[in-house]
Design an enzyme around this catalytic site. Structure first.
Site, PDB file in Angstrom:
ATOM      1  N   TRP A  36       1.080  -1.623  -0.129  1.00  0.00           N
ATOM      2  CA  TRP A  36       0.190   0.214  -0.330  1.00  0.00           C
ATOM      3  C   TRP A  36       0.892   1.262   0.127  1.00  0.00           C
ATOM      4  O   TRP A  36       2.321   1.239   0.652  1.00  0.00           O
ATOM      5  CB  TRP A  36      -0.656   0.240   1.006  1.00  0.00           C
ATOM      6  CG  TRP A  36      -1.604   1.551   1.277  1.00  0.00           C
ATOM      7  CD1 TRP A  36      -2.797   2.010  -0.034  1.00  0.00           C
ATOM      8  CD2 TRP A  36      -1.635   1.607   2.615  1.00  0.00           C
ATOM      9  NE1 TRP A  36      -3.127   2.832   1.106  1.00  0.00           N
ATOM     10  CE2 TRP A  36      -2.563   2.870   2.440  1.00  0.00           C
ATOM     11  CE3 TRP A  36      -0.489   2.299   3.556  1.00  0.00           C
ATOM     12  CZ2 TRP A  36      -3.029   3.985   3.453  1.00  0.00           C
ATOM     13  CZ3 TRP A  36      -0.562   3.336   4.732  1.00  0.00           C
ATOM     14  CH2 TRP A  36      -2.296   4.261   4.485  1.00  0.00           C
ATOM     15  N   ASP A  64       0.618  -8.779   1.066  1.00  0.00           N
ATOM     16  CA  ASP A  64      -0.608  -8.390   1.142  1.00  0.00           C
ATOM     17  C   ASP A  64      -0.804  -7.040   0.087  1.00  0.00           C
ATOM     18  O   ASP A  64      -0.099  -5.870   0.280  1.00  0.00           O
ATOM     19  CB  ASP A  64      -0.930  -7.730   2.500  1.00  0.00           C
ATOM     20  CG  ASP A  64      -2.128  -7.218   2.140  1.00  0.00           C
ATOM     21  OD1 ASP A  64      -3.435  -7.825   2.756  1.00  0.00           O
ATOM     22  OD2 ASP A  64      -1.945  -5.631   2.617  1.00  0.00           O
ATOM     23  N   TYR A  69      -5.182  -0.255  -4.571  1.00  0.00           N
ATOM     24  CA  TYR A  69      -3.643   0.457  -4.573  1.00  0.00           C
ATOM     25  C   TYR A  69      -3.031   0.073  -6.431  1.00  0.00           C
ATOM     26  O   TYR A  69      -2.728  -0.452  -6.940  1.00  0.00           O
ATOM     27  CB  TYR A  69      -3.099  -1.291  -4.127  1.00  0.00           C
ATOM     28  CG  TYR A  69      -3.106  -1.368  -2.199  1.00  0.00           C
ATOM     29  CD1 TYR A  69      -4.521  -0.147  -1.900  1.00  0.00           C
ATOM     30  CD2 TYR A  69      -3.183  -2.245  -1.315  1.00  0.00           C
ATOM     31  CE1 TYR A  69      -4.528  -0.825  -0.422  1.00  0.00           C
ATOM     32  CE2 TYR A  69      -3.062  -2.538  -0.618  1.00  0.00           C
ATOM     33  CZ  TYR A  69      -4.203  -2.110   0.742  1.00  0.00           C
ATOM     34  OH  TYR A  69      -4.238  -2.100   2.052  1.00  0.00           O
ATOM     35  N   SER A 166     -11.029  -6.123   7.016  1.00  0.00           N
ATOM     36  CA  SER A 166     -10.062  -5.026   7.150  1.00  0.00           C
ATOM     37  C   SER A 166     -11.112  -3.533   7.994  1.00  0.00           C
ATOM     38  O   SER A 166     -11.957  -3.290   7.434  1.00  0.00           O
ATOM     39  CB  SER A 166      -9.635  -4.555   6.303  1.00  0.00           C
ATOM     40  OG  SER A 166      -8.328  -3.744   6.291  1.00  0.00           O
ATOM     41  N   ALA A 225       3.306   2.727  12.228  1.00  0.00           N
ATOM     42  CA  ALA A 225       2.478   3.983  12.635  1.00  0.00           C
ATOM     43  C   ALA A 225       3.366   4.840  11.186  1.00  0.00           C
ATOM     44  O   ALA A 225       3.287   6.265  12.167  1.00  0.00           O
ATOM     45  CB  ALA A 225       2.625   5.115  13.654  1.00  0.00           C
ATOM     46  N   ARG A 244       8.244   9.679   4.004  1.00  0.00           N
ATOM     47  CA  ARG A 244       6.748   9.365   2.868  1.00  0.00           C
ATOM     48  C   ARG A 244       5.746  10.863   3.434  1.00  0.00           C
ATOM     49  O   ARG A 244       4.821  11.277   2.382  1.00  0.00           O
ATOM     50  CB  ARG A 244       6.095   8.328   3.787  1.00  0.00           C
ATOM     51  CG  ARG A 244       6.265   6.992   3.094  1.00  0.00           C
ATOM     52  CD  ARG A 244       5.441   5.560   3.712  1.00  0.00           C
ATOM     53  NE  ARG A 244       5.473   4.332   3.140  1.00  0.00           N
ATOM     54  CZ  ARG A 244       5.333   3.496   3.246  1.00  0.00           C
ATOM     55  NH1 ARG A 244       3.899   3.903   4.091  1.00  0.00           N
ATOM     56  NH2 ARG A 244       5.466   2.516   3.426  1.00  0.00           N
ATOM     57  N   GLY A 301       5.574  -2.469   5.084  1.00  0.00           N
ATOM     58  CA  GLY A 301       6.091  -1.643   3.717  1.00  0.00           C
ATOM     59  C   GLY A 301       7.211  -1.348   3.489  1.00  0.00           C
ATOM     60  O   GLY A 301       7.906  -0.845   4.655  1.00  0.00           O
ATOM     61  N   THR A 303      10.453   1.301   1.031  1.00  0.00           N
ATOM     62  CA  THR A 303      10.323   1.539  -0.804  1.00  0.00           C
ATOM     63  C   THR A 303      11.815   1.488  -1.126  1.00  0.00           C
ATOM     64  O   THR A 303      11.963   1.719  -2.209  1.00  0.00           O
ATOM     65  CB  THR A 303      10.044   3.247  -0.555  1.00  0.00           C
ATOM     66  OG1 THR A 303      11.188   3.757   0.711  1.00  0.00           O
ATOM     67  CG2 THR A 303       8.132   4.198  -0.130  1.00  0.00           C
ATOM     68  N   GLU A 310      15.838  -5.041   7.366  1.00  0.00           N
ATOM     69  CA  GLU A 310      15.598  -4.426   8.948  1.00  0.00           C
ATOM     70  C   GLU A 310      14.023  -4.863   9.585  1.00  0.00           C
ATOM     71  O   GLU A 310      14.121  -5.780  10.570  1.00  0.00           O
ATOM     72  CB  GLU A 310      15.687  -2.715   9.272  1.00  0.00           C
ATOM     73  CG  GLU A 310      15.799  -3.033  10.161  1.00  0.00           C
ATOM     74  CD  GLU A 310      15.962  -1.047  10.897  1.00  0.00           C
ATOM     75  OE1 GLU A 310      15.549  -0.633  11.271  1.00  0.00           O
ATOM     76  OE2 GLU A 310      15.778  -0.313   9.668  1.00  0.00           O
TER      77      GLU A 310
END
Length: 360
Positions: A36, A64, A69, A166, A225, A244, A301, A303, A310
């Site tokens: 996402w 997922d 998306y 969800s 978060a 982000r 998630g 990029t 990690e």
């Protein structure tokens, strides 16, 4: 461990613990890779493929995504990346409900939209079936029996193996369980995908107890978060370039909710706990979610591939009881446990998605 750790599976260079998804027979990796707000939106094809390869190398087998998306592009990238992998060695989850077009039937949980969206997702993913198909929202405008029967038919056809939801509230989940029993359906909800992290615990008062009683496993998203719990956002400092919060798309709108200086200061106070445990801040946050009863997997998630590596390192980390208690003490009254906010937050997100139909 919570969720029922049953051992490891080596898919790449690492061993990843797996857990039962609720009381079902499906085993999923402790860490799920989700795309996402990344693949097809914030990062291009090649970096996205590199992230998925890194997930496989880390031993992640559960992936997922959703039809909404990047309006299908995320499913296409995931399908392309997993094409060389033996299908039975991975678990693919996707979702249906949010707008995928401008037509009156291009959204919701009607039989028409569920069937058409499932077939479109299968084409984009390049597979004959998905392991987990999730109702992305509760649809107040469609009779619940119509929705449940449509899902049940997909399971009977072998196109879907398991059913999930969800961001449904406890009463919505309860209603679906009761009605499914009355209808004698073969399918049953075995997974819930809520937002859940150290700061956002609104599922704890109502959703988690119901799901534990009914054998529904939690596959939680945003364990970091939106990156705030990594500690990279500092109180009183400019937002880091390339994060982000400074990127395009809708990510900054979500992150802005948790960027107050008081909260960021408290997050920095968690750093000594991470250091003492020998983990990064990100790993501490993911390990916290995995330590909570009823959680089967945490969705990460990324990029960049190194972020995947990690974050996946949180798998198998055991946080001592005193560390968990200290986290609660540090965050204190900034932790949100109001169960009514599940529905309220979804209403806010859905208003964003109507403007830009591409949301979590």
């Amino acid at each position: 461990m919570p969720g029922g750790t049953i051992g490891g599976l080596t898919l790449g260079s690492a061993v990843m613990d797996h857990r039962r998804l609720g009381r079902s027979g499906l085993n999923i990796s402790e860490i799920t890779f989700g795309n996402w707000l990344t693949h097809g939106e914030l990062v291009g094809r090649e970096p996205a493929l590199a992230c998925i390869r890194a997930a496989l190398d880390a031993g992640i087998t559960t992936f997922d995504t959703a039809d909404v998306y990047a309006q299908g592009a995320a499913e296409e990238v995931l399908g392309e990346a997993l094409r060389p992998v033996r299908r039975s060695s991975v678990e693919i989850a996707t979702k249906v409900c949010l707008p995928t077009g401008d037509g009156p039937n291009d959204r919701g949980l009607s039989r028409k939209h569920i069937m058409e969206s499932c077939h479109a997702s299968l084409r984009r993913l390049g597979t004959d079936y998905v392991d987990l198909y999730q109702a992305h929202r509760f649809d107040e405008n469609t009779p619940l029996d119509e929705t449940l029967i449509a899902f049940d038919d997909l399971i009977r056809q072998g196109k879907v193996l398991y059913l999930g939801v969800s961001e449904w509230t406890a009463p919505q989940i309860r209603a679906a369980l009761d009605l499914g029993g009355e209808l004698g359906l073969r399918s049953r909800i075995i997974a819930n995908q809520p937002q859940y992290n150290m700061l956002w615990r609104v599922i704890e008062p109502e959703v988690l107890p119901l799901c534990r009683d009914e054998g529904i496993g939690q596959v939680v998203f945003q364990p970091l978060a939106q990156g705030v719990l990594t500690g990279k956002y500092l109180p009183g400092q400019p937002l880091p370039e390339g994060s982000r919060a400074t990127g395009g798309g809708r990510a900054p709108r979500f992150i802005s909710r948790v960027l107050g200086d008081e909260l960021l200061d408290r997050v920095q106070s968690l750093r000594p706990l991470a250091d003492a445990a020998g983990v990064s801040m990100a790993q501490l946050a993911v390990a916290w979610t995995l330590s909570q009863p009823g959680v089967s997997s945490a969705i990460i998630g990324a990029t960049r591939p190194e972020q995947v590596t990690e974050n996946a390192g949180a798998a198998g980390v055991q946080l001592p009881a005193d560390v968990l208690a200290k986290i609660d003490e540090v965050l204190g009254d900034l932790v949100d446990r109001d169960p009514s906010k599940t529905a309220r937050m979804m209403a806010v997100k859905d208003s964003w998605n109507r403007a830009v139909p591409d949301g979590r």
